[in-house]
Scaffold this active site. Structure first.
Site, PDB file in Angstrom:
ATOM      1  N   GLY A  33      -1.079   3.008  13.173  1.00 37.31           N
ATOM      2  CA  GLY A  33      -0.593   1.645  13.404  1.00 37.31           C
ATOM      3  C   GLY A  33      -1.531   0.859  14.310  1.00 37.31           C
TER       4      GLY A  33
ATOM      5  N   LYS B 216       0.896  -1.163   0.000  1.00 36.35           N
ATOM      6  CA  LYS B 216       0.000   0.000   0.000  1.00 36.35           C
ATOM      7  C   LYS B 216       0.929   1.205   0.000  1.00 36.35           C
ATOM      8  CE  LYS B 216      -2.690   3.351   1.740  1.00 36.35           C
ATOM      9  NZ  LYS B 216      -2.170   4.714   1.796  1.00 36.35           N
TER      10      LYS B 216
ATOM     11  N   GLY C  59       4.719   4.157  10.709  1.00 29.49           N
ATOM     12  CA  GLY C  59       4.015   5.439  10.689  1.00 29.49           C
ATOM     13  C   GLY C  59       3.592   5.835  12.081  1.00 29.49           C
ATOM     14  N   SER C  60       2.412   6.459  12.178  1.00 31.35           N
ATOM     15  CA  SER C  60       1.969   7.013  13.465  1.00 31.35           C
ATOM     16  C   SER C  60       1.419   5.932  14.386  1.00 31.35           C
ATOM     17  CB  SER C  60       0.883   8.054  13.210  1.00 31.35           C
ATOM     18  OG  SER C  60      -0.252   7.420  12.658  1.00 31.35           O
TER      19      SER C  60
ATOM     20  N   GLU D 132       6.822  11.657  21.291  1.00 30.61           N
ATOM     21  CA  GLU D 132       7.557  12.091  20.098  1.00 30.61           C
ATOM     22  C   GLU D 132       7.011  13.401  19.503  1.00 30.61           C
ATOM     23  OE1 GLU D 132       7.219   9.256  16.872  1.00 30.61           O
ATOM     24  OE2 GLU D 132       9.002  10.022  15.887  1.00 30.61           O
TER      25      GLU D 132
ATOM     26  N   CYS E 213      12.696   7.847  12.716  1.00 34.06           N
ATOM     27  CA  CYS E 213      12.226   7.120  13.904  1.00 34.06           C
ATOM     28  C   CYS E 213      13.325   7.022  14.963  1.00 34.06           C
ATOM     29  CB  CYS E 213      11.725   5.746  13.511  1.00 34.06           C
ATOM     30  SG  CYS E 213      12.640   4.997  12.181  1.00 34.06           S
TER      31      CYS E 213
ATOM     32  N   GLU F 221       5.716  -0.318  13.420  1.00 32.99           N
ATOM     33  CA  GLU F 221       6.841   0.437  13.988  1.00 32.99           C
ATOM     34  C   GLU F 221       6.315   1.855  14.055  1.00 32.99           C
ATOM     35  OE1 GLU F 221       9.301   3.109  13.874  1.00 32.99           O
ATOM     36  OE2 GLU F 221      10.388   2.251  12.176  1.00 32.99           O
TER      37      GLU F 221
END
Ligand code: NAP
Length: 525
Positions: free
Chosen positions: A246, A184, A241-242, A392, A302, A265
């Site tokens: 996720g 995707k 991603g976020s 974060e 990340c 992740e």
């Protein structure tokens, strides 16, 4: 390569069924040609069914043949690195030279996975031979190997549009395991996604593999991702991603009639602890070095060392001043998307609302898409009292934490949620505190760095890019490094089988010369 904007489903180029989109140049705010097709549930079904059809033959390719296919992808990726980098410079606002390097490194990752496949250790071939004379009961022959899971869906990341995207490490490790892949694509870089996708599509054809080994989809919103996670023939999902995105996909997959693994992740502040003797000896060097790493990719990494913690005392002023000086000379640079830029502004504001003081700022943004580098400071007490300060801020911001002493340093270390990495700067005189800190970090992170920085990350056999929640959804695995293949295999034991019916890696004569565990001993015989 002329971009067509089509979806790639097996060997076919498929036009839009759910509208079209154009890439945005975040530096200028202009839309870039061509139009890219968007698809929906019917394209998902077509791609996943093809992947399922491809599974039996692809998962049973010989190790040499599969490795040759991965090498071919690597060669083809390297051959397009200049045009890929040029397109990515337009789609991200980041320098083309950075992406040529990323393409070369990612081609290297495909080659390393080719070696992993040839070595065959990931199969973990294990043999417990028959013991007909064993008392009180004989043992029949048991042989184990790992087999591929089935079709894997990869959600490409926005921030590393090659190494964590269509032709990135998730795709490489799933293909290495013998799993067909449906990507995707992230809508932030559709042109680069097409170039990477066509590289893999061509390699599938040239290697003579079933066309369903690889497909590339793109959609107008969450629907396409949801349809992929829901599809009954999909066996595993990877996501970078976020935390919100996720976890939405993770929860969705667990609600299926047959839940499947989703390896996400998501988020990490990669705390860096500077112990007193190291601070006194190298405060300025550590402050400057950390900020330089934190600014890499405009802080959109990340592994960005986002939180710098030190006990107030000799060297603290030097650390603070050196970090501030690096921030102040940083130019405001274009962030990946307007959405990520807006989230950065909001999240920096969240630090301020949480009580952080802004102690340095980089150059003022010149364009609407730019992110300004920022340095904040809080006390250890504030960090302990306000959980939002420990979350974060995706972008070029660093938080400096002034601690009262080693006891507070330990208390603060315990307050962090799961992390991808944590770093320790220490000298011999810091041994006692380091000894106390290590088990706390080990429990909270997948990688502990000593007297160095969390960036750059080595992609190798001993790499871990993982960690307890919310760094990832499953701390038992890594998404970077050769161990990433383990996410896509499961064990099968063959009991009492005639030799000729066994998979080659388990046959008595060991025709592939693999390392195997025979009766508990590692051997190549
Ligand atoms: P994202 O919003 O989580 O999206 C990642 C991918 O997942 C996109 O393809 C997105 O599709 C899809 N997706 C997300 N939520 C979904 C859902 N509920 N259902 C179906 N599909 C879903 O991440 P992003 O766009 O890369 O960046 C947004 C924020 O994520 C950043 O500001 C940053 O905070 C964080 N981030 C963190 C890291 C990290 O390494 N720590 C890396 C990247 C991003 P659509 O775009 O089509 O919705």
């Amino acid at each position: 390569m002329t971009l067509t904007g089509d979806l790639l489903i097996g060997a076919s180029r498929v036009p839009a069924t759910a509208g079209t989109m154009k890439a945005l140049n975040p530096a200028t705010g202009e839309l870039i040609e061509p139009e890219f097709a968007l698809g929906g549930a019917s394209e998902v079904d077509r791609a996943v069914r093809l992947a399922d059809e491809a599974f039996d033959s692809y998962s049973h390719t010989g190790l040499v043949e599969r490795a040759a296919f991965l090498d071919l992808v690597a060669d083809k990726l390297e051959a397009v690195k200049e045009e890929l980098a040029a397109r990515l410079a337009l789609e991200t606002g980041l320098p083309a030279a950075q992406f040529e390097g990323e393409a070369t490194r990612t081609a290297g990752v495909f080659r390393k996975f080719a070696t992993v496949v040839r070595q065959g250790r990931f199969l973990q071939a294990t043999i417990d031979p028959a013991q007909p004379e064993r008392q009180p009961a004989p043992r029949v022959d048991h042989r184990l190997q790992k087999v591929a899971l089935g079709p894997v869906v990869v959600f490409g990341a926005s921030n590393f549009p090659i190494s964590y995207s269509v032709a990135g490490g998730d795709t490489a490790s799933a293909l290495a395991a013998g799993c067909p892949v449906i990507v995707k694509a992230h809508n932030a870089h559709p042109g680069a996604s097409e170039i990477e996708g066509r590289v893999i599509q061509e390699a599938v054809a040239e290697a003579g593999l079933h066309e369903g080994v690889f497909s590339l989809l793109r959609g107008p919103g969450n629907e396409i991702g949801e349809a992929l996670v829901d599809h009954p023939l999909v066996r595993a999902v990877t996501f970078t991603g976020s935390e919100v995105g996720g976890m939405a996909l993770y929860r969705r997959a667990q609600k299926r009639p047959d839940p499947i693994p989703v390896f996400t992740e998501m988020t990490s502040v990669n705390p860096t602890f500077v112990l007193p003797a190291a601070l006194a000896a190298r405060g300025a060097e550590i402050g400057a070095g950390l900020v330089q790493r934190a600014m890499y990719n405009v802080g959109q990494a990340c592994l960005k060392p986002a939180v710098l913690l030190a006990v107030d005392g000799p060297g603290f002023g030097e650390l603070r001043d050196a970090a501030a000086a690096e921030i102040e000379k940083a130019a405001a640079r274009t962030m990946l998307t307007p959405g990520i830029r807006d989230a950065y502004t909001r999240n920096a504001q969240r630090l301020e609302s949480g009580g952080a003081s802004r102690i340095a700022a980089g150059q003022e943004p010149a364009g609407a898409g730019d992110g300004q580098s920022l340095l904040y400071e809080v006390s250890g007490e504030q960090l302990l009292a306000e959980p939002a300060l420990r979350e974060e801020v995706f972008g070029p911001a660093v938080l400096l934490v002034r601690l009262t002493g080693p006891d507070q340093l330990i208390e603060v270390a315990r307050a962090f949620r799961g992390q991808l990495s944590a770093t320790l700067h220490a000298e011999a005189a810091d041994r006692a505190t380091a000894g106390q800190l290590l088990p706390i970090l080990e429990r909270r992170t997948g990688r502990i760095v000593f007297n160095a920085f969390s960036i750059p990350q080595e992609v190798s056999y001993a790499s871990t890019h993982g960690g307890p929640f919310p760094a990832t959804s499953d701390s038992r695995f890594t998404s970077v490094g050769m161990g990433a293949i383990e996410r896509f295999v499961r064990p099968v034991t063959y009991q009492n089988f005639p030799d000729e019916l066994l998979p080659e890696p388990l046959r008595e004569a060991n025709p592939l010369h693999l390392w195997r565990v025979v009766d508990g001993e590692l051997t190549q015989h």
